[in-house]
Design a protein around this motif. Sequence first.
Motif, PDB file in Angstrom:
ATOM      1  N   ILE A 277       0.834  -1.217  -0.165  1.00 33.83           N
ATOM      2  CA  ILE A 277      -0.166   0.166  -0.007  1.00 33.83           C
ATOM      3  C   ILE A 277       0.921   1.112   0.019  1.00 33.83           C
ATOM      4  O   ILE A 277       0.577   2.238  -0.635  1.00 33.83           O
ATOM      5  N   ASP A 282      -1.673   7.597  -3.177  1.00 34.63           N
ATOM      6  CA  ASP A 282      -3.106   8.064  -3.404  1.00 34.63           C
ATOM      7  C   ASP A 282      -3.883   7.100  -2.899  1.00 34.63           C
ATOM      8  O   ASP A 282      -5.054   7.503  -2.067  1.00 34.63           O
ATOM      9  N   LEU A 283      -3.470   5.769  -2.911  1.00 34.28           N
ATOM     10  CA  LEU A 283      -4.389   4.778  -2.161  1.00 34.28           C
ATOM     11  C   LEU A 283      -4.079   4.857  -0.455  1.00 34.28           C
ATOM     12  O   LEU A 283      -5.201   4.573   0.125  1.00 34.28           O
ATOM     13  N   VAL A 287      -7.032   4.180   2.106  1.00 30.94           N
ATOM     14  CA  VAL A 287      -7.041   3.041   2.943  1.00 30.94           C
ATOM     15  C   VAL A 287      -7.110   3.177   4.570  1.00 30.94           C
ATOM     16  O   VAL A 287      -7.293   2.486   5.094  1.00 30.94           O
ATOM     17  N   HIS A 296      -8.810  -4.991   1.664  1.00 34.69           N
ATOM     18  CA  HIS A 296      -8.841  -3.960   0.673  1.00 34.69           C
ATOM     19  C   HIS A 296      -9.158  -4.897  -0.660  1.00 34.69           C
ATOM     20  O   HIS A 296      -9.024  -4.370  -1.676  1.00 34.69           O
ATOM     21  N   LEU A 305     -11.740   1.960  -0.212  1.00 31.75           N
ATOM     22  CA  LEU A 305     -11.666   2.237  -1.647  1.00 31.75           C
ATOM     23  C   LEU A 305     -12.844   1.947  -2.557  1.00 31.75           C
ATOM     24  O   LEU A 305     -12.810   2.678  -3.582  1.00 31.75           O
ATOM     25  N   LEU A 314     -11.489   7.911  -7.031  1.00 33.47           N
ATOM     26  CA  LEU A 314     -10.697   7.222  -7.762  1.00 33.47           C
ATOM     27  C   LEU A 314     -11.356   6.334  -8.792  1.00 33.47           C
ATOM     28  O   LEU A 314     -12.437   6.044  -8.968  1.00 33.47           O
ATOM     29  N   ARG A 318      -7.922   1.908 -11.643  1.00 37.68           N
ATOM     30  CA  ARG A 318      -6.718   2.101 -10.810  1.00 37.68           C
ATOM     31  C   ARG A 318      -6.835   1.037  -9.474  1.00 37.68           C
ATOM     32  O   ARG A 318      -6.067   0.228  -9.213  1.00 37.68           O
ATOM     33  N   VAL A 319      -8.149   0.996  -8.984  1.00 44.06           N
ATOM     34  CA  VAL A 319      -8.398   0.029  -7.655  1.00 44.06           C
ATOM     35  C   VAL A 319      -8.387  -1.180  -8.224  1.00 44.06           C
ATOM     36  O   VAL A 319      -7.774  -2.039  -7.504  1.00 44.06           O
ATOM     37  N   PHE A 322      -4.875  -2.430  -8.650  1.00 39.74           N
ATOM     38  CA  PHE A 322      -4.106  -2.117  -7.301  1.00 39.74           C
ATOM     39  C   PHE A 322      -4.357  -3.655  -6.664  1.00 39.74           C
ATOM     40  O   PHE A 322      -3.597  -4.659  -6.147  1.00 39.74           O
TER      41      PHE A 322
END
Length: 334
Positions: A277, A282-283, A287, A296, A305, A314, A318-319, A322
């Motif tokens: 993480i 940005d994440l 979180v 997550h 998220l 977001l 991208r999530v 990740f």
Amino acid sequence: MTSRYSQAITEDPHAGFDRPGRRSRPRTKERPSYANAVAAQVVTVDRGRYRCRLADGTAVSATKARALGRTGVIVGDRVRLVGNTSGDEGTLARIVEVAERETVLRRTADDDDPYERPIVANADQLAVVAALADPPPRPGMIDRILVAAYDAGLDPLLVFTKADLAEPDDLVDTYAPLGLRILVMEPGADLDPLRAELAGRTSVLVGHSGVGKSTLVNALIPGIDRAIGEVNEVTGRGRHTSTSAILLELPEPGGWVIDTPGVRSFGLSHVTVDSIIAAFSDLAEIVADCPRGCTHQTGSIDCALDSAVADGRLPAERVDSFRRIERAWTTPSH
């Protein structure tokens, strides 16, 4: 009467090397001084011999001092040498100190192995080299190597080779949401974009055998002649050609690359979710609002998220990317 011969074979030959008694006077408190030790960097390691490079470019072979105990010495380590540092054939120096490492790239043999294996020290960039075909790309392996890069604090770079054999679009689209720098190469292509990414940095190249790591090194450093692997037509896997990592200096515009042996698995038992993480600033901020113990992943209850995607903070892509990277950490190595 005991003969000299019988006495010789019955006496303990180590008796004179026992520690002094508690009340006896110690032999000496002096320790060797390494004030004149010479700074160097480990270039490659081969069966207990360390090839080191001095600041002036002299190549020196060395052993490791017994005083270092179990301290491992790996490629990229900054060390200090005593003894013969001339680099003349047949001479041997001794590594007496290992400087604190700025970064360490590690792996484990598999995900159940508790023992970390440091691979490279003091790199600042990891280039994941993957072929678009022959052998085919394995996104799961790419993801795992990226996890190791994030854990080590190395900037990741993706280099996709053999673009003459397959289109790169799908693989590029898979990793674009992560914001990674991606280069697509084919035989005979202009290497200036790659040189620009490597300039002034110490980059470790990691990937399967047969994906083109050594081919790239040979193109970047004319005359180096790194052995090039072939791909088995039956299994589609590359054959190992490099047996150990090696640190090599790049010509202008400069920099260093560490070519590593091809890998077929990449254990991540040493990695924590927090280190993954932390690589996504940005994440990481988002979180922080997750409930304790949140994984997550998709379906996690009250995961922040999901809320960030729902309210537009977001992008979903991208999530999703990740979460795929994070899943690589929990998916058994293969």
